[in-house]
Design an enzyme around this catalytic site. Structure first.
Site, PDB file in Angstrom:
ATOM      1  CG  MET A 186      -1.973  -1.085   1.193  1.00 55.13           C
ATOM      2  SD  MET A 186      -3.004  -1.102  -0.289  1.00 55.13           S
ATOM      3  CE  MET A 186      -3.974   0.373  -0.061  1.00 55.13           C
ATOM      4  CG  ASP A 243       9.619  -0.422   5.059  1.00 55.66           C
ATOM      5  OD1 ASP A 243       8.459  -0.415   4.598  1.00 55.66           O
ATOM      6  OD2 ASP A 243      10.080  -1.384   5.713  1.00 55.66           O
ATOM      7  CD  GLU A 293      -4.970  -3.106   9.932  1.00 59.95           C
ATOM      8  OE1 GLU A 293      -4.155  -2.237   9.569  1.00 59.95           O
ATOM      9  OE2 GLU A 293      -6.197  -2.923   9.916  1.00 59.95           O
ATOM     10  CB  SER A 328      -7.926  -2.426   5.883  1.00 56.94           C
ATOM     11  OG  SER A 328      -6.976  -3.309   6.371  1.00 56.94           O
ATOM     12  CG  HIS A 379      -9.703   2.181   3.879  1.00 55.10           C
ATOM     13  ND1 HIS A 379     -10.917   1.547   3.788  1.00 55.10           N
ATOM     14  CD2 HIS A 379      -8.777   1.237   3.636  1.00 55.10           C
ATOM     15  CE1 HIS A 379     -10.719   0.272   3.496  1.00 55.10           C
ATOM     16  NE2 HIS A 379      -9.437   0.064   3.393  1.00 55.10           N
TER      17      HIS A 379
HETATM   18  P1  NAI Z   1       2.719  -4.729   3.694  1.00 56.69           P
HETATM   19  O1  NAI Z   1       3.055  -5.843   4.594  1.00 56.69           O
HETATM   20  O2  NAI Z   1       2.856  -4.912   2.245  1.00 56.69           O
HETATM   21  O3  NAI Z   1       3.566  -3.435   4.078  1.00 56.69           O
HETATM   22  C1  NAI Z   1       3.835  -3.012   5.366  1.00 56.69           C
HETATM   23  C2  NAI Z   1       5.144  -2.296   5.335  1.00 56.69           C
HETATM   24  O4  NAI Z   1       5.362  -1.675   6.585  1.00 56.69           O
HETATM   25  C3  NAI Z   1       6.332  -3.219   5.078  1.00 56.69           C
HETATM   26  O5  NAI Z   1       7.104  -2.698   4.030  1.00 56.69           O
HETATM   27  C4  NAI Z   1       7.089  -3.177   6.375  1.00 56.69           C
HETATM   28  O6  NAI Z   1       8.493  -3.327   6.225  1.00 56.69           O
HETATM   29  C5  NAI Z   1       6.736  -1.813   6.892  1.00 56.69           C
HETATM   30  N1  NAI Z   1       6.951  -1.682   8.328  1.00 56.69           N
HETATM   31  C6  NAI Z   1       6.646  -2.564   9.289  1.00 56.69           C
HETATM   32  N2  NAI Z   1       7.043  -2.099  10.488  1.00 56.69           N
HETATM   33  C7  NAI Z   1       7.599  -0.889  10.274  1.00 56.69           C
HETATM   34  C8  NAI Z   1       8.197   0.076  11.108  1.00 56.69           C
HETATM   35  N3  NAI Z   1       8.285  -0.101  12.402  1.00 56.69           N
HETATM   36  N4  NAI Z   1       8.663   1.192  10.566  1.00 56.69           N
HETATM   37  C9  NAI Z   1       8.549   1.399   9.230  1.00 56.69           C
HETATM   38  N5  NAI Z   1       8.006   0.510   8.397  1.00 56.69           N
HETATM   39  C10 NAI Z   1       7.544  -0.624   8.911  1.00 56.69           C
HETATM   40  O7  NAI Z   1       1.224  -4.328   4.084  1.00 56.69           O
HETATM   41  P2  NAI Z   1       0.145  -3.510   3.230  1.00 56.69           P
HETATM   42  O8  NAI Z   1      -0.707  -4.467   2.530  1.00 56.69           O
HETATM   43  O9  NAI Z   1       0.827  -2.457   2.468  1.00 56.69           O
HETATM   44  O10 NAI Z   1      -0.740  -2.866   4.377  1.00 56.69           O
HETATM   45  C11 NAI Z   1      -0.300  -1.792   5.140  1.00 56.69           C
HETATM   46  C12 NAI Z   1      -1.480  -1.169   5.866  1.00 56.69           C
HETATM   47  O11 NAI Z   1      -2.480  -0.828   4.916  1.00 56.69           O
HETATM   48  C13 NAI Z   1      -2.160  -2.078   6.872  1.00 56.69           C
HETATM   49  O12 NAI Z   1      -2.613  -1.294   7.940  1.00 56.69           O
HETATM   50  C14 NAI Z   1      -3.335  -2.624   6.084  1.00 56.69           C
HETATM   51  O13 NAI Z   1      -4.394  -3.011   6.923  1.00 56.69           O
HETATM   52  C15 NAI Z   1      -3.712  -1.425   5.269  1.00 56.69           C
HETATM   53  N6  NAI Z   1      -4.451  -1.703   4.040  1.00 56.69           N
HETATM   54  C16 NAI Z   1      -4.152  -2.750   3.238  1.00 56.69           C
HETATM   55  C17 NAI Z   1      -4.856  -3.002   2.087  1.00 56.69           C
HETATM   56  C18 NAI Z   1      -4.497  -4.149   1.228  1.00 56.69           C
HETATM   57  O14 NAI Z   1      -5.282  -4.478   0.329  1.00 56.69           O
HETATM   58  N7  NAI Z   1      -3.363  -4.789   1.411  1.00 56.69           N
HETATM   59  C19 NAI Z   1      -5.973  -2.131   1.677  1.00 56.69           C
HETATM   60  C20 NAI Z   1      -6.162  -0.994   2.553  1.00 56.69           C
HETATM   61  C21 NAI Z   1      -5.439  -0.828   3.695  1.00 56.69           C
END
Ligand code: NAI
Length: 720
Positions: free
Chosen positions: A333, A352, A411, A438, A459
């Site tokens: 995202m 990140d 999340e 989400s 969102h």
């Molecule tokens: P993802 O797992 O692809 O990305 C999460 C990122 O956060 C990773 O690159 C990770 O290294 C980074 N991260 C983790 N801990 C960290 C920290 N302490 N400092 C900096 N970076 C850190 O997950 P995704 O799918 O991108 O989801 C992220 C958020 O978006 C979640 O809250 C999710 O619920 C929400 N979301 C996801 C959707 C989806 O379809 N995947 C849709 C809408 C919202």
């Protein structure tokens, strides 16, 4: 409204100039004014030819949709169309040359008017588009477009234009034969005049019969044939056979507009133009009065327009311009959102946990940009500029000077709290902190913030670079100013916002979830899985509920159910879907598409197919429900949940609910949206159907007291 002038050569110019509007549109008043002016010019012996032009930046944008939305009675509307046809036919047939000078966008009824002129010359204005967008709003070009276009450029190319609603540039329109000439911007009127002058001079020379000549359309000349062959030729038959089949596959018969367009061309090309125009008018009247068109015009046009104009943005907050934002988390995202912002000219600090992780997020942007360059959609310099705006980092200090931070880390409540605090330590006092969570309520997440008034939910949907919707979530303490400024951001990156109040699953995930869980409940009851998913698609949803569960992953469905149960305790009502998800995840290890096994099997070398093992765990009952019954459940469960969201003030306006559903989870536009669906059925019928479904299948269908009271008061969600 129509400026009328005659020059020294006897050429009349009819210039469209609707007062008080930025665009010329066809409505009762403007059409009457044009008819009067055109009749005057046609009847005046001192006028040898006519130029039709526009005083605005564009030619004509099309029909007035407000007017079309209001049409209810067939007879007067039909009569009005036929009057317009008589005028255009007079223009074509009196023999005086008529040319259209097209300075900008020429769409829908505007293009139809141009096609009724003998000559069309367009400016090379790069912004100008030509086409028939009617079909995208459930309509057809009802002012001769389905009759003149195929008679001009042939059946097959015109069907593509008419049924897809594509807007093409002048050069392409000329190549197709819609335009005679494209000239440098600003000289189109002169070019039109020159052509009229020459045609009039030719007409003035008497022919062998001693009578003056006449300028006529190809279809009014002796021996006219439809270019490329008519309907009853091998090519014609092939076009209609394939066209019909393709249309059925694409629309499941839910959209009458493209079907009626095919009929207009099929029937109209087998007769003379005047009969063809009458045929078209009948199909048009049918469409204008259809629920599908009303729903599409209301949601896709007016609802979307209001959302994009930020209609419910708090007033008195100056517009915020964005120069630099921060992205927390460079995952799927985060990378997508960063790409959208950088593409809109905004600097993005992409943070990140590791430098490698942050670089990976940027690399994703690079690959998207490279694809665009390779396909010729983007210049290499422009792509490089976008990329240069993304700064990958692990250092929170780089967030200094950001106007907005969007958090998209895992999340996890504790993790989100930690990064919120780390960020706020370096953030300007007025900056906004937004979470892309989400599922986690915003009010709860804001507890970690020292400035909850500046904390909000933004969102996005996956894939974030392409999905147009952003659901903005107000926490209990979020200030109207933060909302207004967040809406400015969504607009700045070219997306469409809807505003909702904090609630479990907000609005979109909550209602979308009911579709998926109803599909799983049907499975649990012993309904054939193929019937369930086919019903979803035939209902107009982009994918069936079981396939969708696989896409979002069944373990996510399972996880959300467990989390909700933990949070609500005794108040939680167990759902059939919970049992299905638990069985699939815990016992069978079938998590969905991501692991190759879910309700479907995903073989590497073949198309996905339903998992044969389902029958063992969900025995199919002997007596299957009818298709309509399954469709009713899958559709009405979404409407009844949306009504609850409105009752609870999670969603404040039906437009937001409908636009959010269409853009967020691909809810079928012909139904208008979950509230549009209620509106189409009528509240009384809807409540009765839901009461019946509640008796048969459970309280989740029960319409609330609030809905019943609304019904008793005779209220509607939309004006009737
Ligand atoms: P993802 O797992 O692809 O990305 C999460 C990122 O956060 C990773 O690159 C990770 O290294 C980074 N991260 C983790 N801990 C960290 C920290 N302490 N400092 C900096 N970076 C850190 O997950 P995704 O799918 O991108 O989801 C992220 C958020 O978006 C979640 O809250 C999710 O619920 C929400 N979301 C996801 C959707 C989806 O379809 N995947 C849709 C809408 C919202």
């Amino acid at each position: 409204m129509i400026n009328y002038s005659i020059d020294s050569d006897g050429i009349a110019t009819l210039e469209w100039d609707l007062p008080g509007r930025s665009q010329n549109v066809l409505n009762d008043q403007s059409m009457a004014a044009f008819a009067e002016a055109a009749q005057k010019a046609l009847a005046d012996n001192a006028v040898s030819g006519i130029v039709v032009a526009s005083a605005k930046a564009d030619f004509i944008a099309g029909g007035d949709l407000e007017m079309l939305l209001r049409v209810t009675d067939a007879e007067p509307f039909f009569a009005g169309i036929m009057n317009w046809h008589r005028l255009l036919r007079a223009m074509e047939a009196t023999g005086k040359p008529v040319a259209a000078a097209l300075n900008g966008n020429t769409l829908g009824g505007g293009l139809e008017l141009a096609l009724a002129c003998h000559y069309r010359v367009a400016s090379d204005n790069p912004k100008a588009r030509f086409g028939f967008p009617e079909v995208t709003l459930g309509l057809l070009p009802g002012a001769g477009g389905t009759q003149r276009t195929p008679r001009l450029i042939g059946i097959q190319p015109s069907l593509l234009l008419l049924t897809e609603g594509k807007r093409i540039k002048a050069a392409e329109a000329q190549k197709l034969g819609l335009l005679h000439a494209v000239v440098p911007a600003g000289s189109e009127r002169e070019a039109a005049r020159a052509w009229v002058l020459e045609a009039a001079a030719k007409n003035a020379v008497a022919g062998r019969d001693g009578k003056p000549g006449k300028t006529l359309q190809p279809w009014d000349q002796k021996g006219f044939k439809v270019p490329g062959g008519g309907v009853m030729t091998p090519a014609g038959m092939q076009t209609f056979m394939a066209g019909n089949a393709m249309l059925r596959e694409k629309t499941q018969g839910n959209y009458p507009a493209p079907k009626h367009i095919l009929s207009c061309v099929f029937e109209g090309m087998q007769t003379d133009i005047d009969t063809g125009l009458k045929i078209e008018a009948r199909y048009f009247v049918n469409l204008v009065r259809s629920a599908e068109a009303k729903n599409m015009i209301r949601s896709l046009f007016f609802g979307m327009q209001e959302a994009n104009k930020l209609a419910n943005r708090p007033q008195d907050v100056p517009t915020q311009k964005y120069a630099k934002i921060g992205m927390l988390g460079a995952g799927m995202m985060g990378a997508g959102i960063a790409h959208s912002a950088a593409s809109a000219g905004i600097e993005v600090v992409l943070l990140d946990g590791t430098q490698e992780g942050a670089e990976k997020g940027k690399a994703w942007s690079r690959s998207l940009l490279e694809k665009n360059v390779a396909r010729g959609r983007m210049k290499p310099e422009a792509a490089a500029a976008v990329l240069s705006r993304i700064k990958p980092t692990t250092d929170y200090k780089d967030f200094a000077g950001c106007e907005l931070i969007i958090e998209a880390v895992f999340e996890d409540r504790a993790l989100k709290a930690e990064v919120t605090q780390k960020t706020e330590a370096v953030l300007a006092p007025n900056a906004i902190f937004a979470s892309n969570t989400s599922t986690l309520p915003i009010t709860g997440l804001a507890e970690a913030s020292a400035r909850p008034a500046n904390f909000i939910g933004l969102h996005f949907f996956s894939p974030a670079d392409r999905m147009p919707l952003v659901e903005i979530i107000m926490g209990k303490k979020t200030s109207p100013e933060t909302l207004a400024r967040s809406m400015d951001f969504v607009k700045a990156i070219g997306k469409t916002p809807i505003v909702v109040n904090d609630s479990r699953g907000f609005y979109t995930s909550r209602v979308f979830g009911t579709y998926v869980s109803e599909g799983m409940a049907l499975l649990q009851e012993g309904v054939l899985p193929s019937l369930i998913d086919n019903a979803g698609r035939i209902a107009g949803m982009p994918v069936g509920p079981l396939a969708l569960a696989d896409e979002v992953s069944i373990d996510l469905v399972h996880k959300i159910a467990r989390q909700t149960k933990a949070d609500l305790g005794d108040k939680y009502i167990e759902r059939a879907a919970d049992k299905v998800a638990a069985l699939m995840v815990e016992k069978l290890g079938r998590l969905g598409k991501k692991c190759g096994h879910g309700f479907y099997e995903y073989p590497e070398d073949a198309k996905k197919h339903l998992w044969p093992g389902l029958a063992e765990h969900f025995p199919v009952k002997a007596q299957q429900p009818g298709l309509e019954e399954v469709i009713e459940r899958l559709i009405l469960i979404q409407s009844v949940e949306t009504a609850r969201c409105m009752e609870e003030n999670v969603v404040l306006r039906p437009q937001d609910a409908d636009v959010g559903a269409i853009l967020g989870w691909g809810y079928p536009p012909f139904r208008g949206g979950p509230i549009g669906q209620i509106h189409t059925m009528g509240l009384r019928k809807f409540v009765a159907a839901c009461d019946r479904l509640a008796e048969q299948h459970g309280e989740r269908f029960r319409p609330s007291q609030w809905l019943n009271e609304k019904l008793a008061r005779g209220e509607h969600f939309y004006p009737v």
